[in-house]
Motif scaffolding. Structure first.
Motif, PDB file in Angstrom:
ATOM      1  N   UNK A  59      15.096   4.389  -5.584  1.00 53.43           N
ATOM      2  CA  UNK A  59      15.007   5.178  -4.180  1.00 53.43           C
ATOM      3  C   UNK A  59      14.649   6.329  -4.190  1.00 53.43           C
ATOM      4  N   UNK A  60      14.736   7.363  -5.028  1.00 55.08           N
ATOM      5  CA  UNK A  60      14.208   8.396  -4.993  1.00 55.08           C
ATOM      6  C   UNK A  60      12.648   8.470  -5.376  1.00 55.08           C
ATOM      7  N   UNK A  61      12.391   7.623  -6.195  1.00 56.95           N
ATOM      8  CA  UNK A  61      11.067   7.499  -6.325  1.00 56.95           C
ATOM      9  C   UNK A  61      10.344   7.088  -5.190  1.00 56.95           C
ATOM     10  N   UNK A  62      10.688   5.981  -4.537  1.00 55.57           N
ATOM     11  CA  UNK A  62      10.083   5.403  -3.382  1.00 55.57           C
ATOM     12  C   UNK A  62      10.132   6.562  -2.307  1.00 55.57           C
ATOM     13  N   UNK A  63      10.880   7.326  -2.016  1.00 54.29           N
ATOM     14  CA  UNK A  63      11.047   8.502  -1.206  1.00 54.29           C
ATOM     15  C   UNK A  63       9.905   9.217  -1.446  1.00 54.29           C
ATOM     16  N   UNK A  64       9.827   9.710  -2.667  1.00 54.55           N
ATOM     17  CA  UNK A  64       8.860  10.596  -3.229  1.00 54.55           C
ATOM     18  C   UNK A  64       7.283  10.086  -2.788  1.00 54.55           C
ATOM     19  N   UNK A  65       7.182   8.937  -2.930  1.00 54.39           N
ATOM     20  CA  UNK A  65       6.260   8.046  -2.534  1.00 54.39           C
ATOM     21  C   UNK A  65       5.850   7.779  -1.340  1.00 54.39           C
ATOM     22  N   UNK A  66       6.713   8.308  -0.298  1.00 60.25           N
ATOM     23  CA  UNK A  66       6.268   8.045   1.321  1.00 60.25           C
ATOM     24  C   UNK A  66       7.145   7.200   1.878  1.00 60.25           C
TER      25      UNK A  66
END
Length: 213
Positions: A76-83
């Motif tokens: 989820x954090x990776x997804x937020x980082x990627x927009x």
């Protein structure tokens, strides 16, 4: 007689020994974030996340995401980082969700919602047709518990998926066949050690039926 004082805890040493995860790409690329040492908590490895988000590069931006069994929150954090537009993190471990909230605060992110709950309990409590619908779901349940079929069924029954939702599933590599709804089509899969990860694309037809992928 002089007073005895308790020994001081070396805070720097404690932080150095705490396990960390690294954001692979996006706004927070290379940021390292702590996660708690909990039995069974195994963040998705860097190389798996890199492959996954290469698959999802045209899907993640603007997506409403659900991270079930969030654990460290790596996906989820990776997804937020990627927009991604938003991520709902679900995990039943208070220590994990507390650290997730701290990490979101550290990143100054307002787009993550953290809920302490067992995934099945949370899914069963959703009210059909009144809940947010998710574009991208990360599903990483404990291995060898046969939880995937019921979770996938509940995602459909509670109408929690957008018409063309994408679902990512991590499972033990010896599980060669996953039972998922008929309207989910496997797009990609790969095995890394003891883990097989798969990407499914949903179509809105026949959403009440289930079968084998």
């Amino acid at each position: 007689m002089p007073r005895r004082h308790p020994p001081r805890v070396n805070q720097n040493s404690r932080k150095e020994n705490q396990p960390m995860l690294r954001i692979i790409g996006g706004e927070w690329r290379s940021r390292k974030l702590p996660f708690p040492e909990i039995e069974g908590l195994r963040p998705t490895p860097d190389r798996v996340r890199e492959t996954l988000f290469n698959w999802l590069q045209n899907i993640t931006p603007g997506a409403r995401c659900l991270d079930l069994f969030a654990g460290s929150g790596a996906l989820g954090l990776e997804a937020l980082s990627r927009g991604a537009d938003s991520v709902t993190f679900i995990d039943n471990a208070h220590e994990a969700t507390r650290q997730l909230r701290d990490n979101l605060n550290l990143l100054k992110s307002q787009n993550g919602e953290v809920i302490t709950s067992a995934a099945l309990t949370w899914l069963e409590a959703r009210q059909t047709d009144t809940e947010a619908r998710y574009d991208l779901v990360f599903l990483d349940p404990p291995f060898r518990k046969d939880m995937v079929p019921l979770i996938c069924e509940l995602l459909e029954k509670r109408n929690l998926l957008s018409d063309n939702a994408v679902i990512y599933i991590e499972a033990e590599s010896e599980l060669s066949l996953l039972t998922v709804p008929n309207n989910w089509q496997e797009s990609r899969s790969k095995t890394a050690g003891q883990v097989t990860y798969r990407l499914f694309f949903r179509s809105p037809e026949d959403q009440t039926e289930t079968g084998s992928s």
